[in-house]
Design a protein around this motif. Sequence first.
Motif, PDB file in Angstrom:
ATOM      1  N   PHE A  67      37.924  40.001  40.277  1.00 23.30           N
ATOM      2  CA  PHE A  67      38.820  41.024  40.832  1.00 23.30           C
ATOM      3  C   PHE A  67      38.141  41.725  42.008  1.00 23.30           C
ATOM      4  O   PHE A  67      38.753  41.929  43.060  1.00 23.30           O
ATOM      5  CB  PHE A  67      39.184  42.082  39.791  1.00 23.30           C
ATOM      6  N   SER A  68      36.893  42.107  41.815  1.00 19.18           N
ATOM      7  CA  SER A  68      36.157  42.826  42.851  1.00 19.18           C
ATOM      8  C   SER A  68      36.040  41.990  44.121  1.00 19.18           C
ATOM      9  O   SER A  68      36.348  42.451  45.222  1.00 19.18           O
ATOM     10  CB  SER A  68      34.776  43.207  42.319  1.00 19.18           C
ATOM     11  N   TRP A  69      35.600  40.751  43.962  1.00 16.09           N
ATOM     12  CA  TRP A  69      35.446  39.883  45.124  1.00 16.09           C
ATOM     13  C   TRP A  69      36.792  39.594  45.781  1.00 16.09           C
ATOM     14  O   TRP A  69      36.951  39.701  46.990  1.00 16.09           O
ATOM     15  CB  TRP A  69      34.770  38.570  44.720  1.00 16.09           C
ATOM     16  N   THR A  70      37.784  39.229  44.976  1.00 15.72           N
ATOM     17  CA  THR A  70      39.097  38.874  45.511  1.00 15.72           C
ATOM     18  C   THR A  70      39.744  40.065  46.215  1.00 15.72           C
ATOM     19  O   THR A  70      40.368  39.910  47.266  1.00 15.72           O
ATOM     20  CB  THR A  70      40.022  38.340  44.398  1.00 15.72           C
ATOM     21  N   SER A  71      39.599  41.264  45.649  1.00 14.45           N
ATOM     22  CA  SER A  71      40.225  42.442  46.269  1.00 14.45           C
ATOM     23  C   SER A  71      39.655  42.683  47.659  1.00 14.45           C
ATOM     24  O   SER A  71      40.396  42.983  48.595  1.00 14.45           O
ATOM     25  CB  SER A  71      40.050  43.677  45.391  1.00 14.45           C
ATOM     26  N   LYS A  72      38.350  42.526  47.801  1.00 15.71           N
ATOM     27  CA  LYS A  72      37.735  42.719  49.115  1.00 15.71           C
ATOM     28  C   LYS A  72      38.131  41.596  50.073  1.00 15.71           C
ATOM     29  O   LYS A  72      38.401  41.839  51.246  1.00 15.71           O
ATOM     30  CB  LYS A  72      36.226  42.836  48.967  1.00 15.71           C
ATOM     31  N   ALA A  73      38.190  40.374  49.558  1.00 18.13           N
ATOM     32  CA  ALA A  73      38.583  39.240  50.400  1.00 18.13           C
ATOM     33  C   ALA A  73      40.029  39.383  50.869  1.00 18.13           C
ATOM     34  O   ALA A  73      40.337  39.122  52.040  1.00 18.13           O
ATOM     35  CB  ALA A  73      38.396  37.925  49.634  1.00 18.13           C
ATOM     36  N   GLU A  99      37.179  48.273  30.857  1.00 19.89           N
ATOM     37  CA  GLU A  99      36.257  47.411  31.608  1.00 19.89           C
ATOM     38  C   GLU A  99      36.574  47.400  33.103  1.00 19.89           C
ATOM     39  O   GLU A  99      35.666  47.394  33.938  1.00 19.89           O
ATOM     40  CB  GLU A  99      36.272  45.994  31.042  1.00 19.89           C
ATOM     41  N   ILE A 100      37.851  47.396  33.456  1.00 25.30           N
ATOM     42  CA  ILE A 100      38.222  47.415  34.882  1.00 25.30           C
ATOM     43  C   ILE A 100      37.797  48.735  35.516  1.00 25.30           C
ATOM     44  O   ILE A 100      37.254  48.759  36.621  1.00 25.30           O
ATOM     45  CB  ILE A 100      39.730  47.147  35.062  1.00 25.30           C
ATOM     46  N   GLU A 101      38.033  49.841  34.818  1.00 22.79           N
ATOM     47  CA  GLU A 101      37.611  51.134  35.354  1.00 22.79           C
ATOM     48  C   GLU A 101      36.092  51.211  35.503  1.00 22.79           C
ATOM     49  O   GLU A 101      35.589  51.846  36.423  1.00 22.79           O
ATOM     50  CB  GLU A 101      38.132  52.272  34.469  1.00 22.79           C
ATOM     51  N   LEU A 107      39.574  49.917  42.111  1.00 20.65           N
ATOM     52  CA  LEU A 107      40.899  49.367  41.840  1.00 20.65           C
ATOM     53  C   LEU A 107      41.697  50.300  40.942  1.00 20.65           C
ATOM     54  O   LEU A 107      41.159  50.859  39.980  1.00 20.65           O
ATOM     55  CB  LEU A 107      40.789  47.992  41.169  1.00 20.65           C
ATOM     56  N   SER A 108      42.979  50.439  41.245  1.00 23.39           N
ATOM     57  CA  SER A 108      43.862  51.206  40.362  1.00 23.39           C
ATOM     58  C   SER A 108      44.390  50.263  39.290  1.00 23.39           C
ATOM     59  O   SER A 108      44.615  49.081  39.537  1.00 23.39           O
ATOM     60  CB  SER A 108      45.014  51.818  41.158  1.00 23.39           C
ATOM     61  N   VAL A 109      44.570  50.793  38.095  1.00 24.38           N
ATOM     62  CA  VAL A 109      44.990  49.958  36.965  1.00 24.38           C
ATOM     63  C   VAL A 109      46.044  50.694  36.149  1.00 24.38           C
ATOM     64  O   VAL A 109      45.990  51.913  35.998  1.00 24.38           O
ATOM     65  CB  VAL A 109      43.771  49.562  36.090  1.00 24.38           C
ATOM     66  N   SER A 110      47.031  49.933  35.682  1.00 33.22           N
ATOM     67  CA  SER A 110      48.053  50.510  34.809  1.00 33.22           C
ATOM     68  C   SER A 110      48.399  49.493  33.738  1.00 33.22           C
ATOM     69  O   SER A 110      48.142  48.306  33.888  1.00 33.22           O
ATOM     70  CB  SER A 110      49.308  50.890  35.594  1.00 33.22           C
ATOM     71  N   GLN A 111      49.001  49.987  32.671  1.00 32.57           N
ATOM     72  CA  GLN A 111      49.449  49.089  31.611  1.00 32.57           C
ATOM     73  C   GLN A 111      50.950  49.266  31.423  1.00 32.57           C
ATOM     74  O   GLN A 111      51.492  50.349  31.626  1.00 32.57           O
ATOM     75  CB  GLN A 111      48.704  49.355  30.309  1.00 32.57           C
ATOM     76  N   VAL A 112      51.592  48.184  31.062  1.00 30.08           N
ATOM     77  CA  VAL A 112      53.028  48.205  30.782  1.00 30.08           C
ATOM     78  C   VAL A 112      53.191  48.468  29.295  1.00 30.08           C
ATOM     79  O   VAL A 112      52.561  47.822  28.466  1.00 30.08           O
ATOM     80  CB  VAL A 112      53.684  46.862  31.176  1.00 30.08           C
ATOM     81  N   LYS A 113      54.053  49.438  28.981  1.00 29.34           N
ATOM     82  CA  LYS A 113      54.329  49.788  27.588  1.00 29.34           C
ATOM     83  C   LYS A 113      55.826  49.679  27.357  1.00 29.34           C
ATOM     84  O   LYS A 113      56.614  50.044  28.214  1.00 29.34           O
ATOM     85  CB  LYS A 113      53.893  51.220  27.286  1.00 29.34           C
ATOM     86  N   ASP A 123      52.836  49.424  41.377  1.00 31.03           N
ATOM     87  CA  ASP A 123      52.112  49.063  42.597  1.00 31.03           C
ATOM     88  C   ASP A 123      50.608  49.272  42.451  1.00 31.03           C
ATOM     89  O   ASP A 123      49.899  49.369  43.433  1.00 31.03           O
ATOM     90  CB  ASP A 123      52.667  49.804  43.809  1.00 31.03           C
ATOM     91  N   ASP A 124      50.130  49.298  41.219  1.00 30.83           N
ATOM     92  CA  ASP A 124      48.693  49.370  41.008  1.00 30.83           C
ATOM     93  C   ASP A 124      48.064  48.023  41.350  1.00 30.83           C
ATOM     94  O   ASP A 124      48.727  46.991  41.328  1.00 30.83           O
ATOM     95  CB  ASP A 124      48.396  49.718  39.543  1.00 30.83           C
ATOM     96  N   ASP A 125      46.772  48.052  41.639  1.00 26.25           N
ATOM     97  CA  ASP A 125      46.061  46.818  41.972  1.00 26.25           C
ATOM     98  C   ASP A 125      46.047  45.861  40.782  1.00 26.25           C
ATOM     99  O   ASP A 125      46.195  44.656  40.944  1.00 26.25           O
ATOM    100  CB  ASP A 125      44.615  47.128  42.377  1.00 26.25           C
ATOM    101  N   VAL A 126      45.841  46.414  39.585  1.00 24.78           N
ATOM    102  CA  VAL A 126      45.785  45.612  38.366  1.00 24.78           C
ATOM    103  C   VAL A 126      46.850  46.119  37.403  1.00 24.78           C
ATOM    104  O   VAL A 126      46.897  47.310  37.101  1.00 24.78           O
ATOM    105  CB  VAL A 126      44.406  45.698  37.673  1.00 24.78           C
ATOM    106  N   VAL A 127      47.701  45.220  36.956  1.00 26.43           N
ATOM    107  CA  VAL A 127      48.720  45.555  35.964  1.00 26.43           C
ATOM    108  C   VAL A 127      48.407  44.764  34.702  1.00 26.43           C
ATOM    109  O   VAL A 127      48.211  43.554  34.749  1.00 26.43           O
ATOM    110  CB  VAL A 127      50.139  45.210  36.477  1.00 26.43           C
ATOM    111  N   ILE A 128      48.363  45.481  33.582  1.00 29.93           N
ATOM    112  CA  ILE A 128      48.035  44.857  32.301  1.00 29.93           C
ATOM    113  C   ILE A 128      49.267  44.888  31.410  1.00 29.93           C
ATOM    114  O   ILE A 128      49.901  45.938  31.257  1.00 29.93           O
ATOM    115  CB  ILE A 128      46.864  45.591  31.620  1.00 29.93           C
TER     116      ILE A 128
END
Length: 172
Positions: A67-73, A99-101, A107-113, A123-128
């Motif tokens: 995630f870290s590498w891909t986000s920068k790329a 772990e992502i935090e 990266l911003s992260v959210s979860q779907v409930k 529109d978060d970078d990572v959606v769980i």
Amino acid sequence: MSSAKFPNENKAFKEFWEKYAPPEGLRYLEYQKAFVEWWMQRQTRFRSLLCSDEMGVGKTVQSCALFSWTSKAVAERNGRPPRFLVVCTAGMKINWIREIEKWCPDLSVSQVKGKQPLEYVPDDDVVIINYDLVIHHRRWIDKIADDNNGWDLIVCDEAHYLKNPRAKRTMA
């Protein structure tokens, strides 16, 4: 992976790890670095990856390194934020967030409930999202996938949940 060069044997990768170092106080284990390097060497030719290491060896951390590498790329190449989807069991969502935090603080992260379809596209970078909810949220997941940019990386944790090709979970 036996033919892959291990970290620090290759000058380009040494420079890479200096540029994309983990957050202060954290470090990747050598085999985790080797995995990321192996993926980087192949990702231009292959769009899929199956990582089936044993439990407890750090696949989540390896995913965070990707995630870290891909986000920068993505930011350097396309000038836009990344889009990552993590599909996992309901019980693992909080671990993924933690772990992502920890490993990807930029990266911003959210979860779907819940099963109620979202009225917006996260529109978060990572959606769980957990496996059992994917079928209820297909519309916005497909909307992002069909977008010009699409998902930059999709991680299916505990992928054995997808082994039956006729199961609703797999078809979603």
